[in-house]
Design a protein around this motif. Structure first.
Motif, PDB file in Angstrom:
ATOM      1  N   ALA A 170      69.018  47.338  39.618  1.00 47.42           N
ATOM      2  CA  ALA A 170      70.362  46.946  40.015  1.00 47.42           C
ATOM      3  C   ALA A 170      70.773  47.722  41.252  1.00 47.42           C
ATOM      4  O   ALA A 170      70.261  48.817  41.522  1.00 47.42           O
ATOM      5  N   ARG A 187      65.881  46.965  33.945  1.00 44.93           N
ATOM      6  CA  ARG A 187      66.146  46.078  35.069  1.00 44.93           C
ATOM      7  C   ARG A 187      66.567  46.914  36.269  1.00 44.93           C
ATOM      8  O   ARG A 187      67.053  48.036  36.129  1.00 44.93           O
ATOM      9  N   THR A 193      75.037  44.588  40.671  1.00 43.43           N
ATOM     10  CA  THR A 193      74.436  43.321  40.283  1.00 43.43           C
ATOM     11  C   THR A 193      73.002  43.548  39.827  1.00 43.43           C
ATOM     12  O   THR A 193      72.327  44.421  40.353  1.00 43.43           O
ATOM     13  N   PRO A 194      72.521  42.804  38.853  1.00 43.14           N
ATOM     14  CA  PRO A 194      71.095  42.893  38.536  1.00 43.14           C
ATOM     15  C   PRO A 194      70.261  42.255  39.646  1.00 43.14           C
ATOM     16  O   PRO A 194      70.722  41.340  40.332  1.00 43.14           O
ATOM     17  N   PRO A 239      76.352  49.419  37.762  1.00 40.07           N
ATOM     18  CA  PRO A 239      75.576  48.506  38.603  1.00 40.07           C
ATOM     19  C   PRO A 239      76.454  47.440  39.235  1.00 40.07           C
ATOM     20  O   PRO A 239      77.376  46.931  38.608  1.00 40.07           O
TER      21      PRO A 239
END
Length: 152
Positions: free
Chosen positions: A15, A13, A27-28, A25
């Protein structure tokens, strides 16, 4: 950078990364659209056409979307308001516990230039879209390359 197979997309993902040393991270990211503008202008003369070109500085822009829940949208809005630089990195799930581990940075020295939160919706979570610029992009094809190249 090679494209992961469809089965490995669930194990990676994007981030927002505030500190590349700790690589935690912020936030994703739900969606990410990068734009690379590597502009050149063809040069003509009185005697001939297309005698050369002038390379203009590279430009990197992006649009990213996050769910406006859990403080993600507020954290990115705070980054935008304070003018703080950040990076956008790729994380991978490791082991059976699904811990997310930092793999590589994609855009460095990023700034958010605009924010657009969506309306509240009855079904699903609202989203916020952020646009920005990056002063550096990382290309990884087995060897790491930074654009623009670092001049020593």
């Amino acid at each position: 950078m090679t494209t992961p197979s469809p089965s490995t997309w669930t194990k990676s993902r994007l981030a927002v990364v505030l500190d590349a040393n700790t690589a935690s991270p912020l936030t994703p990211v739900d969606s990410f659209t990068p734009t690379f503008n590597l502009n050149t202008e063809v040069v003509h003369s009185l005697e001939a056409t297309h005698v050369g070109y002038v390379a203009n500085p590279a430009s990197f822009t992006f649009t990213l979307t996050v769910k406006a829940i859990g403080g993600a949208s507020a954290s990115l809005t705070q980054l935008a308001m304070s003018g703080k630089e950040f990076s956008i990195g790729l994380y991978e799930a490791k082991g059976s516990t699904g811990e997310w581990d930092f793999k590589e940075l994609l855009f460095n020295k990023c700034l958010i230039t605009s924010a657009n939160p969506s309306n509240a919706v009855i079904n699903g979570a609202p989203v916020a879209t952020f646009s920005g610029v990056a002063r550096e992009a990382v290309v990884n094809d087995g060897k790491e390359h930074r654009l623009p190249p670092v001049v020593a």
